[in-house]
Design an enzyme around this catalytic site. Structure first.
Site, PDB file in Angstrom:
ATOM      1  N   LYS A 131      -2.507 -23.431  61.606  1.00  0.00           N
ATOM      2  CA  LYS A 131      -1.674 -23.158  62.880  1.00  0.00           C
ATOM      3  C   LYS A 131      -2.387 -23.731  64.197  1.00  0.00           C
ATOM      4  O   LYS A 131      -3.502 -23.836  63.987  1.00  0.00           O
ATOM      5  CB  LYS A 131      -1.484 -21.495  62.831  1.00  0.00           C
ATOM      6  N   ASP A 132      -1.849 -24.175  65.009  1.00  0.00           N
ATOM      7  CA  ASP A 132      -2.306 -24.603  66.093  1.00  0.00           C
ATOM      8  C   ASP A 132      -3.019 -23.738  66.943  1.00  0.00           C
ATOM      9  O   ASP A 132      -2.960 -22.602  66.877  1.00  0.00           O
ATOM     10  CB  ASP A 132      -1.006 -24.990  67.031  1.00  0.00           C
ATOM     11  N   ARG A 133      -4.094 -24.337  67.638  1.00  0.00           N
ATOM     12  CA  ARG A 133      -4.868 -23.605  68.649  1.00  0.00           C
ATOM     13  C   ARG A 133      -4.001 -23.133  69.843  1.00  0.00           C
ATOM     14  O   ARG A 133      -4.312 -21.857  70.166  1.00  0.00           O
ATOM     15  CB  ARG A 133      -5.908 -24.361  68.986  1.00  0.00           C
TER      16      ARG A 133
END
EC number: 5.4.99.27
Length: 355
Positions: free
Chosen positions: A83-85
């Site tokens: 998942k994206d930061r």
């Protein structure tokens, strides 16, 4: 080194020019992702499963923190997907703790990481085990006519969007693809496992996007042709389309879709003109295709059309559009957004998308 842009890495839009522009991810809360897991957890076993909320933190760093706090090696920390930061995300992790009590994980927690739930299970969390991701996106600084937006949103809810791999798969400026090409031309694989996986994924994703871009350009991305390999939305299996299969009502219902190649060993199992197109693509990228096959990648398929489940939207403020929808695992939220709006750069180094 030339920087590769969106059209180089993805392809044309299917639904026409963007309706306007907006900012995505002004703050982490503007991009929320909830992993959807269809696994009944038993409550007992040697694997501790953790439902974790993280803000401004990528999945790999969260896994490292959990592993350090638990006193286990990194290979004993598992998660279903990255998942994206630059987002507020909730996802599962598992820790392998045979014969051990639940550890104190307080050292892993902080303003950017909270453990919301803990339970035991007999098996570890496998990569790709999640069924879907639920997204809540808040697009700010909106400059677009609502009538156009509403019409576009109704259209993509009914028709879906091209299932491109998003920009982040290719790294900043397409750097992962550049490195993949370099490795392919030198016939080598990085020794580092993460780099190897990143470069192989970039190469396969680029070839898929090339094929999909061709079909979007000719308007066949959402229609089955004789020789296509068809797959259901949530299935990895596929079957060859003849004339009868091309008339299947499940295609119009967005349950069944044509697929494109995720390149690997051997020729694609498609047929007729579809096979010719896919082999022509391979012929235009011989080094990349040979490299993927030599790396032991199995030939797989990915649906060309992305159905959007439960799409809802509203305008909490005059210049804010909020979207809510669910996508199958491995699909990218910003390929949905790009069919609606252009995103205004915010100066972030990462691309504004998650999966």
């Amino acid at each position: 080194m030339s920087v590769l842009g969106e059209l180089d890495l993805l392809g044309p839009r299917a639904h026409g020019a963007a309706c306007g522009e907006a900012v995505l991810k002004a703050v982490a809360e503007d991009f929320q992702v909830d992993e959807v897991l269809d696994i009944p957890l038993s409550g007992e076993g040697e694997h501790l499963w953790l439902w974790v909320e993280k803000r401004g933190l990528n999945t790999e760093e969260a896994a490292r923190r959990l592993g350090r706090a638990a006193g286990v090696q990194q290979k004993n920390v598992s998660y279903a997907g990255l998942k994206d930061r630059q987002a507020l995300t909730r996802q599962w992790f598992s820790l392998h703790l045979p014969g051990k009590a639940d550890p104190d994980l307080g050292a892993a927690e902080g303003a950017d990481l909270r453990i919301l739930r803990r339970t035991r299970h007999s098996r570890k969390l496998q990569r790709g085990a999640h069924a879907a991701n639920g997204f809540t996106l808040r697009l700010t600084g909106l400059r677009a006519e609502r009538a156009l937006l509403d019409a576009r949103l109704e259209r993509i809810a009914a028709d879906g969007v091209p299932n491109y791999f998003g920009l982040q798969r290719f790294g900043h400026g397409g750097g992962n693809l550049v490195d993949a090409r370099s490795c392919a031309e030198q016939d080598l694989l990085p020794a580092n496992r993460n780099l190897r996986s990143r470069f192989l994924s970039a190469g396969r994703s680029y070839l898929f996007n090339r094929l999909l871009a061709e079909r979007v350009a000719e308007g066949s991305w959402n229609r089955a042709a004789v020789g296509d390999l068809l797959a259901f939305t949530d299935s990895r299996s596929f079957f060859l389309a003849g004339e009868e299969e091309c008339r299947d009502a499940r295609l119009a219902a967005l349950d069944l879709h044509p697929t494109g190649p995720l390149w690997g060993e051997g020729d694609p199992p498609s047929g007729a003109g579809v096979l010719e197109r896919e082999l022509a693509l391979a012929g235009s990228e011989p080094a990349l295709c040979r490299w993927l096959a030599k790396a032991g990648m199995a030939h797989e398929r990915r649906i060309l059309r992305l159905p959007i489940q439960g799409l809802a939207w509203h305008y909490p403020e005059p210049d804010v559009l909020q979207l809510e929808f669910v996508l199958p695992a491995g699909c990218f939220a910003t390929v949905v957004v790009r069919e609606i709006l252009d995103l205004v750069p915010t100066g972030q180094t990462e691309n504004p998308c998650a999966y």
